[in-house]
Each structure stands twice: as C-alpha cells, then as structure tokens.
Design an enzyme around this catalytic site. Structure first.
Site, PDB file in Angstrom:
ATOM      1  N   GLY A 124       7.636 -12.650  -0.464  1.00 31.00           N
ATOM      2  CA  GLY A 124       9.202 -12.037  -0.468  1.00 31.00           C
ATOM      3  C   GLY A 124       9.284 -11.600  -1.836  1.00 31.00           C
ATOM      4  O   GLY A 124       9.799 -12.501  -2.713  1.00 31.00           O
ATOM      5  N   SER A 126       9.489  -7.537  -2.782  1.00 34.50           N
ATOM      6  CA  SER A 126      10.038  -6.291  -2.863  1.00 34.50           C
ATOM      7  C   SER A 126      11.435  -6.347  -2.371  1.00 34.50           C
ATOM      8  O   SER A 126      11.751  -7.095  -1.196  1.00 34.50           O
ATOM      9  CB  SER A 126       9.437  -5.045  -2.104  1.00 34.50           C
ATOM     10  OG  SER A 126       8.346  -4.993  -2.322  1.00 34.50           O
ATOM     11  N   SER A 158       5.759  -8.090   4.894  1.00 31.01           N
ATOM     12  CA  SER A 158       5.053  -8.485   6.101  1.00 31.01           C
ATOM     13  C   SER A 158       4.684  -9.474   6.599  1.00 31.01           C
ATOM     14  O   SER A 158       4.638 -10.684   5.788  1.00 31.01           O
ATOM     15  CB  SER A 158       3.404  -7.836   5.652  1.00 31.01           C
ATOM     16  OG  SER A 158       3.544  -6.635   5.099  1.00 31.01           O
ATOM     17  N   GLU A 241      -4.500  -9.327  -5.889  1.00 25.67           N
ATOM     18  CA  GLU A 241      -4.515  -8.703  -4.547  1.00 25.67           C
ATOM     19  C   GLU A 241      -4.821  -7.207  -4.687  1.00 25.67           C
ATOM     20  O   GLU A 241      -5.699  -6.654  -3.734  1.00 25.67           O
ATOM     21  CB  GLU A 241      -2.698  -8.643  -4.296  1.00 25.67           C
ATOM     22  CG  GLU A 241      -2.643  -7.613  -3.192  1.00 25.67           C
ATOM     23  CD  GLU A 241      -1.117  -7.367  -2.841  1.00 25.67           C
ATOM     24  OE1 GLU A 241      -0.282  -8.095  -3.267  1.00 25.67           O
ATOM     25  OE2 GLU A 241      -0.768  -6.399  -2.194  1.00 25.67           O
TER      26      GLU A 241
HETATM   27  C1  LIG Z   1       2.440  -1.636   4.464  1.00 26.99           C
HETATM   28  C2  LIG Z   1       3.140  -2.126   3.570  1.00 26.99           C
HETATM   29  C3  LIG Z   1       3.224  -3.571   3.625  1.00 26.99           C
HETATM   30  C4  LIG Z   1       4.344  -4.146   2.472  1.00 26.99           C
HETATM   31  N1  LIG Z   1       4.229  -5.383   2.419  1.00 26.99           N
HETATM   32  C5  LIG Z   1       5.069  -6.104   1.542  1.00 26.99           C
HETATM   33  C6  LIG Z   1       5.249  -7.523   1.542  1.00 26.99           C
HETATM   34  O1  LIG Z   1       4.275  -8.133   2.527  1.00 26.99           O
HETATM   35  N2  LIG Z   1       5.999  -8.024   0.575  1.00 26.99           N
HETATM   36  C7  LIG Z   1       6.711  -7.435  -0.245  1.00 26.99           C
HETATM   37  O2  LIG Z   1       7.434  -7.943  -1.068  1.00 26.99           O
HETATM   38  N3  LIG Z   1       6.572  -5.886  -0.300  1.00 26.99           N
HETATM   39  C8  LIG Z   1       5.775  -5.306   0.425  1.00 26.99           C
HETATM   40  N4  LIG Z   1       5.717  -4.069   0.674  1.00 26.99           N
HETATM   41  C9  LIG Z   1       6.465  -3.307  -0.045  1.00 26.99           C
HETATM   42  C10 LIG Z   1       5.824  -2.484  -1.603  1.00 26.99           C
HETATM   43  O3  LIG Z   1       5.167  -3.614  -2.234  1.00 26.99           O
HETATM   44  C11 LIG Z   1       6.625  -1.460  -2.004  1.00 26.99           C
HETATM   45  O4  LIG Z   1       6.735  -0.418  -1.098  1.00 26.99           O
HETATM   46  C12 LIG Z   1       5.964  -0.853  -3.448  1.00 26.99           C
HETATM   47  O5  LIG Z   1       5.897  -1.757  -4.573  1.00 26.99           O
HETATM   48  C13 LIG Z   1       6.868   0.283  -3.716  1.00 26.99           C
HETATM   49  O6  LIG Z   1       8.068  -0.019  -4.152  1.00 26.99           O
HETATM   50  P1  LIG Z   1       9.154   0.933  -3.135  1.00 26.99           P
HETATM   51  O7  LIG Z   1       8.850   0.868  -1.820  1.00 26.99           O
HETATM   52  O8  LIG Z   1      10.519   0.390  -3.521  1.00 26.99           O
HETATM   53  O9  LIG Z   1       9.225   2.383  -3.948  1.00 26.99           O
HETATM   54  P2  LIG Z   1       9.823   2.788  -5.407  1.00 26.99           P
HETATM   55  O10 LIG Z   1       9.634   1.682  -6.329  1.00 26.99           O
HETATM   56  O11 LIG Z   1      11.228   3.113  -4.899  1.00 26.99           O
HETATM   57  O12 LIG Z   1       9.159   4.222  -5.639  1.00 26.99           O
HETATM   58  C14 LIG Z   1       9.376   5.549  -4.848  1.00 26.99           C
HETATM   59  C15 LIG Z   1       8.503   6.427  -5.521  1.00 26.99           C
HETATM   60  O13 LIG Z   1       8.677   6.449  -6.952  1.00 26.99           O
HETATM   61  C16 LIG Z   1       7.662   6.330  -7.527  1.00 26.99           C
HETATM   62  N5  LIG Z   1       7.873   5.837  -8.889  1.00 26.99           N
HETATM   63  C17 LIG Z   1       8.698   4.427  -9.205  1.00 26.99           C
HETATM   64  N6  LIG Z   1       8.786   4.132 -10.468  1.00 26.99           N
HETATM   65  C18 LIG Z   1       7.744   5.137 -11.225  1.00 26.99           C
HETATM   66  C19 LIG Z   1       7.434   5.071 -12.412  1.00 26.99           C
HETATM   67  N7  LIG Z   1       7.836   4.340 -13.370  1.00 26.99           N
HETATM   68  N8  LIG Z   1       6.811   6.130 -12.797  1.00 26.99           N
HETATM   69  C20 LIG Z   1       6.195   7.090 -11.774  1.00 26.99           C
HETATM   70  N9  LIG Z   1       6.400   7.107 -10.562  1.00 26.99           N
HETATM   71  C21 LIG Z   1       7.311   5.943  -9.980  1.00 26.99           C
HETATM   72  C22 LIG Z   1       6.581   5.568  -6.862  1.00 26.99           C
HETATM   73  O14 LIG Z   1       5.320   6.007  -7.118  1.00 26.99           O
HETATM   74  C23 LIG Z   1       7.187   6.231  -5.393  1.00 26.99           C
HETATM   75  O15 LIG Z   1       6.299   7.093  -5.267  1.00 26.99           O
HETATM   76  C24 LIG Z   1       4.747  -3.253   1.554  1.00 26.99           C
HETATM   77  C25 LIG Z   1       4.799  -1.922   1.707  1.00 26.99           C
HETATM   78  C26 LIG Z   1       4.084  -1.189   2.477  1.00 26.99           C
HETATM   79  C27 LIG Z   1       3.838   0.207   2.463  1.00 26.99           C
END
Ligand SMILES: Cc1cc2nc3c(=O)[nH]c(=O)nc-3n(C[C@H](O)[C@H](O)[C@H](O)COP(=O)(O)OP(=O)(O)OC[C@H]3O[C@@H](n4cnc5c(N)ncnc54)[C@H](O)[C@@H]3O)c2cc1C
Length: 370
Positions: A124, A126, A158, A241
């Site tokens: 847990g 994100s 996940s 990871e």
């Molecule tokens: C299949 C899958 C499984 C997952 N499983 C888990 C899980 O088990 N537990 C968990 O906690 N999370 C999980 N996640 C979440 C994952 O870790 C996040 O989706 C990821 O860290 C990106 O965060 P966000 O989706 O909030 O995107 P955001 O952080 O909002 O980013 C959106 C976009 O902005 C860009 N961006 C953001 N900040 C910057 C910066 N400073 N410079 C340049 N570009 C930037 C990013 O590259 C992206 O393209 C999972 C995600 C997926 C797709």
C-alpha cells in the site's frame, strides 16, 4: 569477473525450465505473471521445492543460496508466464524488509507463511496524488493507546482483493519536511474498517484495487523499523524491486509466440529480432549485476529503465507480428493492452531518468515544482 555458469547453475536452470513448462501446461500462461498470475497451489508447490526464500538467510528460514540462484529460477518461471503472483511480492520485498528491519516477533510471525507459499501480501504505497511523488502521501496512522488508528486511501494496490496483509506506507507525523514522518505498518487485510474496490484494467485483469482505511486499528507491534523514519527503508525496497529479472522477462512468453509466427526470412524482421535478442542479453547483464549486489547504489533505476523500455519494444514487435489479429480478444490482445504498465509501475520511466540524471550522473537537480 566470470560470465559463465557453473554446472549446478545450468542444472538449476534446466530444472526451473521444466517446472515452468509443467506449470504452464497445468495452469496456463499469462503476461506479467508475477502480477497477473495469482495461483496459491503453484506457490505451495514451489515452497515444497524450497524455491520460495531460496536466497533468504538460513536464520530466517531461507536456504541461504546465492541471489543468482533465485534469479535463475525467476527468469525461467516468469519468462514462461508461469503464475508466481500469489507469493511474489512477499518473497521479493516484504520478507527481506521484515528480516532486515522487523522485530524478532514479526520475523517469527510473518516469515513462515511467506516461505510456505501460504500468505499473499500487497503493498500500500501509491495514493491519488502520491504516485511518483510518494512523499506526498496522506494516509495517516495516529498513535492511540498501544496502537495506531489508520485513515486514508491507497490506489493501484496489486493483490488488494486477495492479500492477507498489506504492507502499508503511511504518515505518522505531518510536521516537518514530507520525507520525514513516514512509517511502515503491517496491516491484516481482514481488519475492520478496510474496504477494497478492485479496478478492472483495460487488459481485463482486476489485480489492482483501491483500498480505503476508516479508523483501522493496528497494534503498535506491527510497526516495521523506526517510527517516522521509514522513507529510506521504502526507497531500499524500491531499489530491490527495480533491479529484478521480473522487469525484463515479463512478456517473454508473448515474444516467444510472436517469434514462432514471425517471417524470419524477412530482412527487416530479422533485424528487429537481432535487436531484441541483443537487448535481452544486455538487460540480463544489468540484472545479474544487481542480483550479485555489484551495481552502484541507485543504479537499479537505470536497470529498470533499460529493461522495461525493452519490454515495451517487445510488445511493439508482437503487435506488428500479429497484425490485425492483435485486436482480437485473447492472450495476445491482453498482453498488448497490458504492456504500457511495465514502464509505469515501480517508478515511471520519466522518474527513473530523473534519478539516473541526478544520482548516477550528478547532473543539476530537477527544478522544484511551482
Ligand atoms: C500494473 C501496475 C501495478 C501497480 N501496483 C502497485 C502496487 O501494488 N502498490 C502501489 O502502491 N502502487 C502500485 N502501482 C502504482 C505505481 O507505482 C504508480 O502508478 C506509479 O508510481 C506512477 O504514479 P502515478 O500513477 O500516480 O502517476 P503520476 O505520478 O501522477 O505521473 C503521471 C505522469 O507524470 C510523469 N511525472 C510525474 N512526476 C514527474 C517528474 N518529476 N518529472 C517528469 N515526469 C513526471 C510520470 O512519468 C507520468 O508519466 C501499480 C501501477 C501499475 C501500472
């Protein structure tokens, strides 16, 4: 420095290949099988072989074998699409965190279930508004008597719907800079006040979930490490990871199917296959170095960046090879829809490039957001 395998390692690889083929025959294959392949019976079978926790230290119930042995097994299982999901996160991350930072009581209580392939864990981390910028997380755990009371929301968790425990990254102190005041708690998923809502992804899977916490009581003894000082712990877990073979071979099974179908007499296809095969080999070298603990600190960002961008290239090749059939429902369509997630989960490619620029290359820091 020796890049060749020992006879024992070759034998282990052959055994893992056979186990993977038998599992695929029995349970089917799936792309990104460490997330999409939830299959407790297979986890128990691997546990009986002693393959779960094979590289954990013996004092914590592991086999104490070299990390490269674990990597060989994982490469064959995940590369074939065998369903390792029900134990994977726990074995890769939660077990090592608990034996590194946890109390003796936590080690006794939680490690055996992981080693037996019985316990599924989720992470847990994100939240809406705290993905890349993890330090912005707002889920609060407030001290109350001999425990904490947790309120907040996680997303993209996940295994949230099937997990026994969530390894929760939460805020125990809101004062001071965002990186301070973050703690790690072990929370049983059957605790009153937890609500899980699965999210269906566009590949048809529903492994990740929204998880809501409303006045969830957690004993203080479930705190892992030092209260308010867990950010470094979490970053180390992410390093672990990011440097794994699961980041290179998640859609290898799909690639094999495309290869069987591709016109290898076509000059352009041969060029592309040569390129992909070269990248598989380069990626493996990066991962082997991580597994052997020889990569510089922080380099796992570069390893994951290279490997997951490669996985996306593999997906492009698969799409071109299957042509319009890619659009039909089935394994290929699902594998293709899923492919974009490789370079998002565990840190997006943009974030990893920032880490490489700043921490590995020493380039000027990214300007602060306005
Ligand atoms: C299949 C899958 C499984 C997952 N499983 C888990 C899980 O088990 N537990 C968990 O906690 N999370 C999980 N996640 C979440 C994952 O870790 C996040 O989706 C990821 O860290 C990106 O965060 P966000 O989706 O909030 O995107 P955001 O952080 O909002 O980013 C959106 C976009 O902005 C860009 N961006 C953001 N900040 C910057 C910066 N400073 N410079 C340049 N570009 C930037 C990013 O590259 C992206 O393209 C999972 C995600 C997926 C797709």
């Amino acid at each position: 420095m020796d890049f060749s395998w020992t006879a024992e390692q070759e034998a282990l690889r052959a055994e893992a290949k056979a186990v993977a083929a038998a599992a695929v025959a029995r349970y089917g294959w799936v792309a990104d099988s460490w997330i999409n392949g939830y299959c407790p019976p297979f986890a128990r079978e691997l546990a009986q072989r002693g393959w779960i926790g094979i590289s954990w230290p013996t004092e914590f119930g592991g086999a104490g074998r070299p990390a490269i042995d674990r990597m060989i097994i994982a490469e064959e299982l995940i590369g074939a699409g065998a369903p390792v999901g029900s134990y994977w996160v726990a074995e890769r991350q939660m077990g090592p965190s608990i034996y590194t930072y946890g109390t003796a009581e936590q080690q006794l209580r939680y490690l055996p279930g992981i080693l037996a392939g019985e316990a599924t864990w989720c992470i847990g981390m994100s939240e809406p508004g705290a993905g890349s910028d993890l330090a912005a997380l707002r889920t609060r755990a407030v001290r109350d008597g001999d425990g904490f009371v947790v309120n907040g929301q996680k997303i993209w968790t996940s295994f949230g719907a099937v997990a026994d425990f969530v390894y929760l990254i939460c805020r125990t102190n809101a004062d001071g800079p965002p990186h301070a005041g973050i703690s790690e708690l072990i929370v049983p998923m059957n605790s009153p006040g937890i609500e899980v809502r699965p999210i269906k992804d566009m590949a048809g899977g529903a492994h990740f979930c929204e998880v809501f916490f409303t006045d969830v009581r957690v004993p203080a003894s479930n705190l892992v490490g030092v209260e308010g000082a867990a950010f470094k712990q979490t970053m180390r877990q992410l390093e672990h990871e990011r440097g794994g073979i699961d980041r290179l071979v998640s859609n290898h099974a799909l690639y094999r199917r495309a290869l069987d179908r591709a016109d290898l007499g076509d000059a352009l296809v041969r060029q592309e296959v040569a390129e992909i095969e070269t990248r598989y080999r380069l990626g493996r070298l990066l991962v082997y170095r991580e597994a052997c603990g020889q990569a510089p600190k922080g380099f796992s960002a570069a390893t994951k960046l290279f490997c997951t961008e490669h996985e996306r290239r593999v997906a492009d090749f698969v799409a071109r090879t299957f042509g319009s059939q890619t659009l039909l429902a089935g394994d290929v369509a699902r594998g293709m829809c899923y492919a974009n997630s490789y370079s998002i989960m565990g840190g997006t490619s943009n974030i990893l490039r920032n880490i490489v620029a700043e921490r590995i290359l020493g380039l000027p820091r990214e300007p602060a957001a306005r």
